[in-house]
Write an enzyme that holds these catalytic residues in place. Structure first.
Site, PDB file in Angstrom:
ATOM      1  N   CYS A 182     -13.595  17.734  34.542  1.00 12.34           N
ATOM      2  CA  CYS A 182     -14.824  17.308  35.222  1.00 12.34           C
ATOM      3  C   CYS A 182     -14.409  16.403  36.377  1.00 12.34           C
ATOM      4  O   CYS A 182     -13.262  16.468  36.833  1.00 12.34           O
ATOM      5  CB  CYS A 182     -15.791  16.633  34.250  1.00 12.34           C
ATOM      6  SG  CYS A 182     -15.147  15.151  33.443  1.00 12.34           S
ATOM      7  N   ASN A 201     -13.450  12.469  34.203  1.00  7.28           N
ATOM      8  CA  ASN A 201     -12.752  12.584  32.911  1.00  7.28           C
ATOM      9  C   ASN A 201     -13.149  11.461  31.946  1.00  7.28           C
ATOM     10  O   ASN A 201     -12.345  11.012  31.131  1.00  7.28           O
ATOM     11  CB  ASN A 201     -11.218  12.629  33.094  1.00  7.28           C
ATOM     12  CG  ASN A 201     -10.442  13.037  31.837  1.00  7.28           C
ATOM     13  OD1 ASN A 201      -9.347  12.535  31.590  1.00  7.28           O
ATOM     14  ND2 ASN A 201     -10.991  13.903  31.018  1.00  7.28           N
ATOM     15  N   CYS A 256     -16.906  11.438  30.918  1.00  2.52           N
ATOM     16  CA  CYS A 256     -18.160  11.883  30.271  1.00  2.52           C
ATOM     17  C   CYS A 256     -18.032  13.295  29.697  1.00  2.52           C
ATOM     18  O   CYS A 256     -18.000  13.482  28.477  1.00  2.52           O
ATOM     19  CB  CYS A 256     -19.332  11.840  31.251  1.00  2.52           C
ATOM     20  SG  CYS A 256     -19.669  10.205  31.946  1.00  2.52           S
ATOM     21  N   ARG A 257     -17.986  14.312  30.591  1.00  5.58           N
ATOM     22  CA  ARG A 257     -18.092  15.698  30.119  1.00  5.58           C
ATOM     23  C   ARG A 257     -16.803  16.274  29.568  1.00  5.58           C
ATOM     24  O   ARG A 257     -16.808  16.877  28.481  1.00  5.58           O
ATOM     25  CB  ARG A 257     -18.590  16.600  31.265  1.00  5.58           C
ATOM     26  CG  ARG A 257     -19.996  16.332  31.665  1.00  5.58           C
ATOM     27  CD  ARG A 257     -20.325  16.986  32.992  1.00  5.58           C
ATOM     28  NE  ARG A 257     -19.632  16.318  34.088  1.00  5.58           N
ATOM     29  CZ  ARG A 257     -19.642  16.709  35.352  1.00  5.58           C
ATOM     30  NH1 ARG A 257     -20.305  17.802  35.677  1.00  5.58           N
ATOM     31  NH2 ARG A 257     -19.008  16.019  36.278  1.00  5.58           N
ATOM     32  N   SER A 258     -15.695  16.167  30.317  1.00  2.22           N
ATOM     33  CA  SER A 258     -14.496  16.892  29.854  1.00  2.22           C
ATOM     34  C   SER A 258     -13.880  16.315  28.579  1.00  2.22           C
ATOM     35  O   SER A 258     -13.403  17.101  27.744  1.00  2.22           O
ATOM     36  CB  SER A 258     -13.462  17.074  30.968  1.00  2.22           C
ATOM     37  OG  SER A 258     -13.027  15.857  31.503  1.00  2.22           O
ATOM     38  N   ASP A 314     -23.739  16.731  35.215  1.00  2.13           N
ATOM     39  CA  ASP A 314     -23.139  15.400  35.132  1.00  2.13           C
ATOM     40  C   ASP A 314     -24.138  14.410  34.516  1.00  2.13           C
ATOM     41  O   ASP A 314     -25.212  14.196  35.075  1.00  2.13           O
ATOM     42  CB  ASP A 314     -22.782  14.978  36.568  1.00  2.13           C
ATOM     43  CG  ASP A 314     -22.005  13.676  36.604  1.00  2.13           C
ATOM     44  OD1 ASP A 314     -21.849  13.048  35.546  1.00  2.13           O
ATOM     45  OD2 ASP A 314     -21.560  13.305  37.704  1.00  2.13           O
TER      46      ASP A 314
HETATM   47  P1  4NP Z   1     -17.717  13.019  34.388  1.00  4.24           P
HETATM   48  O1  4NP Z   1     -18.851  11.985  34.880  1.00  4.24           O
HETATM   49  O2  4NP Z   1     -17.241  13.744  35.628  1.00  4.24           O
HETATM   50  O3  4NP Z   1     -18.453  13.908  33.449  1.00  4.24           O
HETATM   51  O4  4NP Z   1     -16.642  12.171  33.737  1.00  4.24           O
HETATM   52  C1  4NP Z   1     -18.643  11.078  35.925  1.00  4.24           C
HETATM   53  C2  4NP Z   1     -17.942   9.911  35.689  1.00  4.24           C
HETATM   54  C3  4NP Z   1     -17.754   9.011  36.716  1.00  4.24           C
HETATM   55  C4  4NP Z   1     -18.250   9.278  37.975  1.00  4.24           C
HETATM   56  C5  4NP Z   1     -18.949  10.455  38.216  1.00  4.24           C
HETATM   57  C6  4NP Z   1     -19.144  11.359  37.179  1.00  4.24           C
HETATM   58  N1  4NP Z   1     -18.042   8.346  39.034  1.00  4.24           N
HETATM   59  O5  4NP Z   1     -18.529   8.599  40.143  1.00  4.24           O
HETATM   60  O6  4NP Z   1     -17.367   7.306  38.814  1.00  4.24           O
END
Ligand code: 4NP
Length: 160
Positions: free
Chosen positions: A12, A15, A17-19, A129
């Site tokens: 993602c 790294n 939340c989703r992955s 997201d």
């Molecule tokens: P992820 O979510 O891609 O599912 O881990 C996010 C985590 C952090 C951010 C964006 C999305 N950020 O902009 O810091």
């Protein structure tokens, strides 16, 4: 002869939340449905904002609700990942495009959307997201990961 080790990297943006959720849910699906399968799993982000951090507290909370845990620490995708992993599974189209842009041409076909393994999903469907959103958004990510994991496991362990 034992089956070759398969390998999959979940990706993602951050790294956190989703992955890491996808990785934990897929690992659980493997150990429940195919305990003898040998599938190496990891997760990473296309961005390095959160390197070294634990998964987001709400990702951990939703995993806990499902009886799952993870010791993952965030890391960024590196060049070697394109050689190490047989399959790279992106959570959304932006990360898919970024991975394909960075990958050697011969590896681009092994970079796919996670929800392409979900028979009930529309073409090009994403895992949205949940960052900055309430826990319901993270629960939705969990549900989507669980559905896609069924198809991904079937794709990696074809019946003989
Ligand atoms: P992820 O979510 O891609 O599912 O881990 C996010 C985590 C952090 C951010 C964006 C999305 N950020 O902009 O810091």
């Amino acid at each position: 002869m034992a089956a070759a080790t398969r390998s999959v990297l979940f990706v993602c943006l951050g790294n956190i939340c989703r992955s890491p959720m996808a990785e934990a849910v897929f690992r659980a699906a493997v150990s429940r449905a195919q305990p003898a399968a040998s599938i190496a799993c990891d997760s990473a982000g296309t961005a390095a904002y959160h390197v070294g951090e634990q998964p987001h507290p709400t990702t951990l909370a939703v995993l806990r609700e499902a009886g799952l845990a993870t010791a993952h620490r965030a890391r960024a995708v590196v060049e070697a990942d394109f050689e190490t992993f047989e399959l790279i599974v992106a959570m959304d189209r932006a990360n898919l495009a970024e991975l394909r842009r960075r990958a050697p041409e011969a590896k681009r076909a092994s970079i796919v959307l996670f929800r392409s393994f979900d028979e009930s999903a529309a073409p090009e469907a994403e895992v949205p997201d949940p960052w900055g959103k309430p826990i319901e958004a993270f629960r939705e990510v969990y549900t989507l990961c669980a559905r896609a994991s069924v198809g991904l496991l079937a794709a990696l362990t074809p019946s003989r």
